[in-house]
Design a protein around this motif. Sequence first.
Motif, mmCIF file in Angstrom:
data_model
loop_
_atom_site.group_PDB
_atom_site.id
_atom_site.type_symbol
_atom_site.label_atom_id
_atom_site.label_comp_id
_atom_site.label_asym_id
_atom_site.label_seq_id
_atom_site.Cartn_x
_atom_site.Cartn_y
_atom_site.Cartn_z
ATOM 1 N N GLY A 182 -10.197 1.864 -11.342
ATOM 2 C CA GLY A 182 -9.380 1.173 -10.343
ATOM 3 C C GLY A 182 -10.012 1.335 -8.981
ATOM 4 N N PRO A 183 -9.892 0.342 -8.107
ATOM 5 C CA PRO A 183 -10.562 0.352 -6.808
ATOM 6 C C PRO A 183 -9.836 1.240 -5.803
ATOM 7 C CG PRO A 183 -9.176 -1.575 -6.952
ATOM 8 C CD PRO A 183 -9.036 -0.847 -8.269
ATOM 9 N N CYS A 184 -10.403 1.370 -4.624
ATOM 10 C CA CYS A 184 -9.729 2.106 -3.560
ATOM 11 C C CYS A 184 -9.535 1.195 -2.361
ATOM 12 C CB CYS A 184 -10.525 3.341 -3.168
ATOM 13 S SG CYS A 184 -12.218 3.013 -2.660
ATOM 14 N N THR A 185 -8.646 1.621 -1.488
ATOM 15 C CA THR A 185 -8.246 0.798 -0.357
ATOM 16 C C THR A 185 -8.455 1.547 0.946
ATOM 17 O OG1 THR A 185 -6.593 -0.371 -1.668
ATOM 18 C CG2 THR A 185 -6.259 -0.347 0.721
ATOM 19 N N LEU A 186 -9.237 0.963 1.837
ATOM 20 C CA LEU A 186 -9.328 1.499 3.193
ATOM 21 C C LEU A 186 -8.024 1.140 3.903
ATOM 22 C CD1 LEU A 186 -12.981 0.319 3.749
ATOM 23 C CD2 LEU A 186 -12.253 2.704 3.951
ATOM 24 N N LEU A 205 -11.068 8.174 -1.630
ATOM 25 C CA LEU A 205 -9.715 7.716 -1.301
ATOM 26 C C LEU A 205 -8.887 7.679 -2.580
ATOM 27 C CD1 LEU A 205 -10.687 4.985 1.346
ATOM 28 C CD2 LEU A 205 -9.545 7.158 1.805
ATOM 29 N N ASP A 206 -8.276 6.540 -2.897
ATOM 30 C CA ASP A 206 -7.385 6.468 -4.059
ATOM 31 C C ASP A 206 -8.049 5.756 -5.237
ATOM 32 O OD1 ASP A 206 -7.375 4.134 -2.519
ATOM 33 O OD2 ASP A 206 -5.411 3.523 -3.259
ATOM 34 N N MET A 233 0.847 -1.194 0.000
ATOM 35 C CA MET A 233 0.000 0.000 0.000
ATOM 36 C C MET A 233 0.882 1.244 0.000
ATOM 37 S SD MET A 233 -3.243 0.701 2.554
ATOM 38 C CE MET A 233 -2.143 1.248 3.855
ATOM 39 N N GLN A 234 1.038 1.867 -1.153
ATOM 40 C CA GLN A 234 1.944 3.018 -1.284
ATOM 41 C C GLN A 234 1.200 4.290 -0.899
ATOM 42 O OE1 GLN A 234 4.676 1.125 -1.364
ATOM 43 N NE2 GLN A 234 5.657 2.450 -2.851
ATOM 44 N N ARG A 235 1.050 4.503 0.387
ATOM 45 C CA ARG A 235 0.210 5.606 0.851
ATOM 46 C C ARG A 235 0.884 6.400 1.961
ATOM 47 N NH1 ARG A 235 -2.892 4.740 -2.891
ATOM 48 N NH2 ARG A 235 -2.529 6.956 -2.853
ATOM 49 N N PHE A 236 0.475 7.654 2.081
ATOM 50 C CA PHE A 236 0.927 8.503 3.184
ATOM 51 C C PHE A 236 -0.066 8.378 4.335
ATOM 52 C CE2 PHE A 236 2.676 11.046 -0.514
ATOM 53 C CZ PHE A 236 4.023 10.846 -0.233
ATOM 54 N N VAL A 237 0.167 7.413 5.217
ATOM 55 C CA VAL A 237 -0.695 7.274 6.395
ATOM 56 C C VAL A 237 0.164 6.997 7.615
ATOM 57 C CG1 VAL A 237 -2.767 6.461 5.179
ATOM 58 C CG2 VAL A 237 -1.076 4.804 5.963
ATOM 59 N N ALA A 269 -7.008 0.710 6.847
ATOM 60 C CA ALA A 269 -7.028 -0.297 7.918
ATOM 61 C C ALA A 269 -7.277 -1.698 7.368
ATOM 62 C CB ALA A 269 -8.088 0.052 8.961
ATOM 63 N N VAL A 270 -7.801 -1.787 6.160
ATOM 64 C CA VAL A 270 -8.025 -3.096 5.525
ATOM 65 C C VAL A 270 -6.766 -3.508 4.769
ATOM 66 C CG1 VAL A 270 -9.467 -4.386 3.878
ATOM 67 C CG2 VAL A 270 -10.514 -2.671 5.381
ATOM 68 N N GLY A 271 -6.182 -2.551 4.047
ATOM 69 C CA GLY A 271 -4.883 -2.800 3.435
ATOM 70 C C GLY A 271 -4.927 -3.408 2.044
ATOM 71 N N HIS A 272 -6.127 -3.761 1.585
ATOM 72 C CA HIS A 272 -6.271 -4.233 0.200
ATOM 73 C C HIS A 272 -7.584 -3.679 -0.331
ATOM 74 C CE1 HIS A 272 -9.230 -7.160 1.597
ATOM 75 N NE2 HIS A 272 -8.393 -7.433 2.578
ATOM 76 N N PRO A 273 -7.729 -3.582 -1.653
ATOM 77 C CA PRO A 273 -8.931 -2.967 -2.218
ATOM 78 C C PRO A 273 -10.198 -3.665 -1.748
ATOM 79 C CG PRO A 273 -7.273 -3.297 -3.925
ATOM 80 C CD PRO A 273 -6.770 -4.009 -2.701
ATOM 81 N N ASN A 274 -11.258 -2.863 -1.527
ATOM 82 C CA ASN A 274 -12.503 -3.471 -1.045
ATOM 83 C C ASN A 274 -13.395 -3.965 -2.191
ATOM 84 O OD1 ASN A 274 -12.846 -0.760 -1.705
ATOM 85 N ND2 ASN A 274 -14.582 -0.497 -0.332
ATOM 86 N N PHE A 275 -12.905 -3.796 -3.428
ATOM 87 C CA PHE A 275 -13.567 -4.383 -4.592
ATOM 88 C C PHE A 275 -12.533 -4.438 -5.699
ATOM 89 C CE2 PHE A 275 -14.092 -0.405 -6.974
ATOM 90 C CZ PHE A 275 -13.961 0.526 -5.961
ATOM 91 N N GLN A 276 -12.837 -5.089 -6.799
ATOM 92 C CA GLN A 276 -11.856 -5.251 -7.860
ATOM 93 C C GLN A 276 -12.349 -4.641 -9.165
ATOM 94 O OE1 GLN A 276 -8.814 -6.386 -7.456
ATOM 95 N NE2 GLN A 276 -9.149 -6.894 -5.303
#
Lengths: 330, 330
Positions: free
Chosen positions: A193-197, A300-301, A1-5, A199-206
């Motif tokens: 493209g999907p987005c990623t919560l 989100l992303d 997850m390439q994110r600023f969090v 705290a989940v760390g992977h996309p919540n859909f594809q």
Amino acid sequence: MQRFVNNPDEVVEDTVKGFIKAHSDHVRLAENPRVVIAKHGPRAGKVGVVTGGGSGHEPAFMGYVGKNMLDAVAVGELFSSPTAKSFHHAIVEANGGRGVVVLYGNYAGDNMNVKMAIKLAAKDGIEVATVVANDDVCSAPLTEREKRRGVAGEIFMWKIGGAKAATGASLEEVRAVAQRAIDQCRSIGVGLGPCTLPAVGHPNFQIEAGTMEVGIGHHGEPGVRVEPLKSARDVAKDMCDIVLEDHNLPAGSEVAVLVSGLGATPVNELYILNDTIETEITARGLVIYKTYVGNYFTSLDMVGATLTVMALDAELKALLDIEVQCTTLL
Amino acid sequence: MQRFVNNPDEVVEDTVKGFIKAHSDHVRLAENPRVVIAKHGPRAGKVGVVTGGGSGHEPAFMGYVGKNMLDAVAVGELFSSPTAKSFHHAIVEANGGRGVVVLYGNYAGDNMNVKMAIKLAAKDGIEVATVVANDDVCSAPLTEREKRRGVAGEIFMWKIGGAKAATGASLEEVRAVAQRAIDQCRSIGVGLGPCTLPAVGHPNFQIEAGTMEVGIGHHGEPGVRVEPLKSARDVAKDMCDIVLEDHNLPAGSEVAVLVSGLGATPVNELYILNDTIETEITARGLVIYKTYVGNYFTSLDMVGATLTVMALDAELKALLDIEVQCTTLL
């Protein structure tokens, strides 16, 4: 997850803190740290204008707090409704003695929590009116418009409602024109493209590479179809076809157009879409009064974009022209 | 490549068309379709303010054309300098009879083409002054500042220069204050993901998952180090350390802060970065006068962010406060 969090469970906390620091010239936190309010405060004699919604849609919702716009916003967790308590506190903060209008999106959690907040506000003696946004064309058929979700059209609803309230109109007048604004809005989203919560760390859909999802909701709710990714021109044409068929406006109608990125789509691609969107809208004999392009209501992303078309009349145009203070160009 | 494009070779063409359509209230194309000009036109007696640069950085460069900002912008191909001809035409369009200042970034192509454009403008009898932006701290040591590239600090340079020109200042006065503005800017970029030129179809550089590149240029020029991806807090702290060590400002200095996304980083993460950036800057005894957060200067679909800090004096503050017309909130 390439994110600023930082801590993925504290994304909202950190976002709100950074937001308030950036815009402390015109916003501040209420005592409830999930309520953002305009520094100009409730103006005695003015109807208060409130919204609220899940986080992850920045600059929505709190980015639209400011003079002639929203007076207070209830902030939810990522993609989750704010609590009834936060909605209630936002209503109290926005109250200037002439009632408060809550302009929000049609989601189960928001509907429930706003309802509870209104009961709490009634005990404080605050009269509350509501408008529920349902501009997302693909989320239900036109015959069941009350089931449709609210998406980026909410920005127009807030701008119109906020401007009307600023003119000193009554609660019923503000409610009525905000309702008319959202009635005149139609939106559609296309996801690449999907987005990623976090705290989940992977996309919540594809969304498979090489495909796109037409009519996607801005939390990834399924669209009307998945199809091979087309050219921007064909995507924009599809968006216009769907929105304008639903809208069914007579030639000569004036419209406002909003093309918003969903978070990870670069600005130049939004302009590429707008090139065709303008062509398609004007080809139908409609007249574009004003266009907004940018990251106005994100997810989100998520990679993708939304198109919102609002039909205008003389009053909506005049209210749209009133200058506002917020964090995007409106 | 999950992107909204048509013919990959026509990305700039399509972007410019969609841009002009969206903002036709205040910009238009010159006869040269690679020159965007303000509709208010060159004001007789005003110094013209021009920039130009490669495309893919939207809303830079053309998004900053407008009243009290830039008068004309030369548009290059993706990540490529505009031609000398386009710079020349932009200068001609911006000329109001008191000379033209070209405020641009330090890249080989731009340096060469601006130089040639100045020769062409001299034949038209137009006096041209230049300021070359070099705010990117990691692109060369401080002792070789003239080698540094220009990045998002250019936005401050344009705003200060445009505002000064609007006050009726002379060419030398506009040049001098724009030079002072960029002298007072320091920027740094951090990349978490590469970008893709649509005609190439794959990223033009790599950033491994789980890593980040500190000091990256906004075309993917190598940074000072690649390291494991840290928390937003640690990234923001590193950005501040590098920028502020180079800046070396005395406590009590007032600064303007710009946190820009690079294209595919969502808005909420920019606010998360800003939370720590504000903490770090104020912890050093500096005073933040104004903060800007958003997609101000992007790099196609690069994942990452930049930080720019501009030190202010009384005149820079006054010029920064002058309202402008452009496509972002400035």
